[in-house]
Design an enzyme around this catalytic site. Structure first.
Site, PDB file in Angstrom:
ATOM      1  N   SER A  37     -30.275 -25.278  61.754  1.00  0.00           N
ATOM      2  CA  SER A  37     -29.163 -24.507  62.306  1.00  0.00           C
ATOM      3  C   SER A  37     -29.582 -23.096  62.700  1.00  0.00           C
ATOM      4  O   SER A  37     -28.784 -22.341  63.233  1.00  0.00           O
ATOM      5  CB  SER A  37     -28.027 -24.437  61.290  1.00  0.00           C
ATOM      6  OG  SER A  37     -27.610 -25.731  60.945  1.00  0.00           O
ATOM      7  N   CYS A  38     -30.810 -22.732  62.416  1.00  0.00           N
ATOM      8  CA  CYS A  38     -31.327 -21.438  62.862  1.00  0.00           C
ATOM      9  C   CYS A  38     -31.458 -21.449  64.384  1.00  0.00           C
ATOM     10  O   CYS A  38     -31.569 -22.513  64.990  1.00  0.00           O
ATOM     11  CB  CYS A  38     -32.708 -21.181  62.271  1.00  0.00           C
ATOM     12  SG  CYS A  38     -32.698 -20.743  60.534  1.00  0.00           S
ATOM     13  N   VAL A  39     -31.458 -20.260  64.980  1.00  0.00           N
ATOM     14  CA  VAL A  39     -31.615 -20.186  66.427  1.00  0.00           C
ATOM     15  C   VAL A  39     -32.866 -19.369  66.766  1.00  0.00           C
ATOM     16  O   VAL A  39     -33.063 -18.280  66.225  1.00  0.00           O
ATOM     17  CB  VAL A  39     -30.373 -19.554  67.096  1.00  0.00           C
ATOM     18  CG1 VAL A  39     -30.615 -19.275  68.570  1.00  0.00           C
ATOM     19  CG2 VAL A  39     -29.165 -20.478  66.942  1.00  0.00           C
ATOM     20  N   GLY A 103     -29.866 -24.165  66.573  1.00  0.00           N
ATOM     21  CA  GLY A 103     -28.432 -24.183  66.315  1.00  0.00           C
ATOM     22  C   GLY A 103     -27.847 -25.569  66.129  1.00  0.00           C
ATOM     23  O   GLY A 103     -26.708 -25.831  66.498  1.00  0.00           O
TER      24      GLY A 103
ATOM     25  N   ASP B 359     -32.397 -25.512  56.188  1.00  0.00           N
ATOM     26  CA  ASP B 359     -31.872 -24.230  56.667  1.00  0.00           C
ATOM     27  C   ASP B 359     -30.347 -24.177  56.846  1.00  0.00           C
ATOM     28  O   ASP B 359     -29.756 -23.119  56.633  1.00  0.00           O
ATOM     29  CB  ASP B 359     -32.700 -23.664  57.837  1.00  0.00           C
ATOM     30  CG  ASP B 359     -32.332 -24.179  59.218  1.00  0.00           C
ATOM     31  OD1 ASP B 359     -31.325 -24.865  59.367  1.00  0.00           O
ATOM     32  OD2 ASP B 359     -33.067 -23.860  60.173  1.00  0.00           O
TER      33      ASP B 359
END
Lengths: 173, 442
Positions: A37-39, A103, B359
């Site tokens: 979910s990190c961008v 994301g 994450d």
């Protein structure tokens, strides 16, 4: 323990860990592994070939106490920090372009609301728009993890992802 | 002794700062590019520290005693081979003529010169760490002369350490990795602070009421049983004889958590749990282990026609079912001792790069906290592929609340469902010791 890019003959490869950001130029590659979910935010100036990559984890740094210490952790502060460092290195603010990847929302937990990945995407897009940086390409959302490789010289953002069967797909942005 | 997140956060920064300085000095000394890897504050019992340490490679260490603001021992440990390699390259540079191994003879023993060079390297790194801490704490820490230690077992490194944690003591341990970028040589650093000096520091740094150390200790004891229970469940369900290999309670900054997960595709099951505490629970298997589990759980023939590493419907449900039962076992133990109810969600299956699976959870928790306590467990099977990493990451404020409500006496009273049949051999073989249920029910 992690290993680093040590293949013989490979160009210098810098690993950009979660919450980190790095600015570089030329044919260095900047890599971020395993974005869920990190961008990943890649900014570059095609004229000077200066670019940077941030591996952001949360949307809103202005609300957080530690965003001075860790600007790369938040989408908004990461974009501003990347821009500032690129301009300091000689990039021209007006020609900088952006590419985004990541994301994903792989879990549907109640506590996640609309999705943690989506919140990050929205924040990154909003900050780019606020600063007038055009978003020229993106590979966002879905429910798969991604690994990205960014080369400032060409502005190419390679996005590797694998489907459920383990087949690797590479998208070039 | 009481601790709180603010005090532990300062400790964490101190350890990171120290690792950075030590890496910088190593680079300066050897011209080898290095970087500080993962830094962790571990709460581990003496026997777990020893078990974790004994991975059957020969090691050398450089140990100093600290006095002043922190009392205790600081030890730099490298694998023996790596130490020799570093020393070799150092001495080649400084040996102007033919002092030593110039006839391409590789060093394989420490002699007086290499030993003192290794001691020097270790000492410079120790000092890097200690200077980092002293900076953060704005105080003075005195360091004894360094002592060179060589051996394979943990005893050699820790037993002479006065007040090293005994088998059942829960010790606070600082662990950092330094990695050389090109050659992938890693170093570990351990700090064993003395309890009284730690208590004094924690008191100074604390900004809230805090958590009684005994309660954390009690909670951890309960988690230890939860881990045994998970291994037992896995054994019953899969017929693969599993045991707990590593178990510790980490205090880390959230972004460190995905970095610890292997950089490869993993198969996992994730849960959110709700109650006091609330949080997330993840079980992660490497692909081979997951395949092995599917083979063991799905009747032959039924799953085979699916794409072999795609974990088709049958495979997914098998892994989810296993995860579900392990999660219940794990969390019921917590709920019993805390005298509360902890509900968990339905399992979410994931098959992706390790960090990507972790994450989302870290991000969600990151909205309100910078650090997390992670109950970290590795379950393995002797002689077969079964590697399962279990991460339980509670919401920090909920955990604090739960701990403050914890009645430590209850822990002993609560029935443990895990049975220990074979605990006599502890310490002789590093791992697979307990709970050898031979089962037939698959």
């Amino acid at each position: 323990m992690k290993t680093y890019g040590t293949e013989p003959g490979a160009p210098t490869s810098v690993q950009v860990g979660i919450s980190e950001l790095t600015v570089s130029d030329g044919d260095d590659t900047l890599k971020s592994y395993g974005l869920g979910s990190c961008v990943a935010i890649a900014l570059y100036d095609p004229e000077t070939e200066i670019g940077g990559l941030a591996h952001t984890m949360l949307p809103d740094g202005d609300e957080a106490e530690n965003s001075d210490r860790k600007p790369g952790k938040y989408a908004d502060t990461a974009i501003r920090a990347l821009l500032r460092r690129m301009v300091e290195r000689g990039a021209s603010y007006t020609t900088v372009e952006a590419k985004l990847a990541g994301g994903s929302d792989m879990f549907e937990f109640d506590s996640f609301g609309d999705g943690v990945g989506k919140r990050n995407i929205d924040a990154a897009k909003a900050e780019l728009e606020k600063l007038g940086v055009p978003l020229v390409a993106s590979d966002l959302g879905g429910d798969r993890g991604r690994t990205v490789e960014f080369t400032p010289e060409t502005g190419t953002l390679l996005v590797k992802s694998s489907d459920e069967n383990g087949d690797q797909g590479v998208t070039e942005l | 002794m009481k601790l709180d997140v603010n005090a532990l956060g300062t400790f964490y920064r101190m350890a990171r700062e120290g690792a950075g300085l030590a890496a910088g000095r190593l680079t300066h000394m050897t011209d080898v590019e290095t970087r500080a890897g993962v830094t962790k504050l571990n709460f581990m019992r003496g026997r777990e520290i020893r078990r974790d340490f004994e991975d059957s490679t020969s090691k050398v260490g450089v140990r100093v005693e600290l006095t002043g603001a922190i009392e205790g021992y600081s030890v730099i440990v490298f694998e023996r081979e790596n130490a020799l390699r570093i020393v070799e390259s150092l001495l080649e540079e400084s040996a102007t003529d033919s002092d030593l191994s110039d006839e391409a003879g590789e060093l394989d023993e420490f002699n007086e010169m290499t030993r003192s060079a290794a001691t020097e390297v270790g000492n410079i790194m120790n000092n890097g760490f200690i200077d980092g801490w002293a900076d953060v704490l704005e105080t003075v820490i005195d360091v004894s002369t360094p002592e060179f230690v060589e051996g394979r077992s943990a005893d050699t490194f820790f037993d002479e350490v006065e007040k090293a944690p005994a088998g059942d003591d829960l010790a606070l341990l600082f662990q950092s990795q330094i990695e050389t970028v090109e050659t992938q040589v890693g170093f570990s650093h351990y700090l064993f602070p003395e309890r009284e000096s730690m208590a004094a520091l924690l008191d100074r740094l604390r900004t809230s009421g805090g958590i009684e150390y005994d309660k954390l200790d009690g909670f951890d004891r309960m988690a230890e049983r939860g881990a045994e229970e998970v291994a037992k469940t896995a054994t019953t369900l899969t017929g693969i004889d599993t045991s707990v290999e590593i178990r510790r309670l980490n205090f880390v900054s959230l972004e460190t958590i995905p970095e610890q997960v292997p950089d490869e595709r993993l198969v996992g099951v994730a849960f959110e749990f709700d109650g006091v505490p609330s949080g997330y629970l993840l079980f992660l298997f490497d692909e081979e282990s997951a395949n092995e589990i599917v083979d063991a759980m799905v009747p032959t023939g039924a799953g085979d026609t699916e794409e072999t590493d795609g974990f088709g419907q049958m495979g997914q449900s098998a892994i989810q079912e296993l995860g579900n039962i392990m999660a219940s076992g794990f969390l019921d133990g917590w709920a019993n001792v805390l005298d509360t109810t902890i509900d968990h969600s339905t399992p979410e299956f994931i098959h992706d790069i390790g960090a990507a699976a972790v994450d989302p959870v870290v991000i969600q928790l990151g909205e309100d906290q910078e650090f997390a306590f992670v109950f970290d467990t590795v379950i393995v099977a002797a002689g077969r592929e079964f590697d399962c990493e279990v991460y339980a990451i509670p919401d920090e404020s909920d955990l604090e609340r739960a701990l403050n409500d914890l009645d430590v006496d209850r822990i002993e009273e609560e029935p443990t469902t895990a049975e220990f049949q074979n605990v006599t051999g502890t310490g002789t073989d590093g791992g697979a010791g307990t709970g050898t249920d031979t089962d037939t029910d698959t």
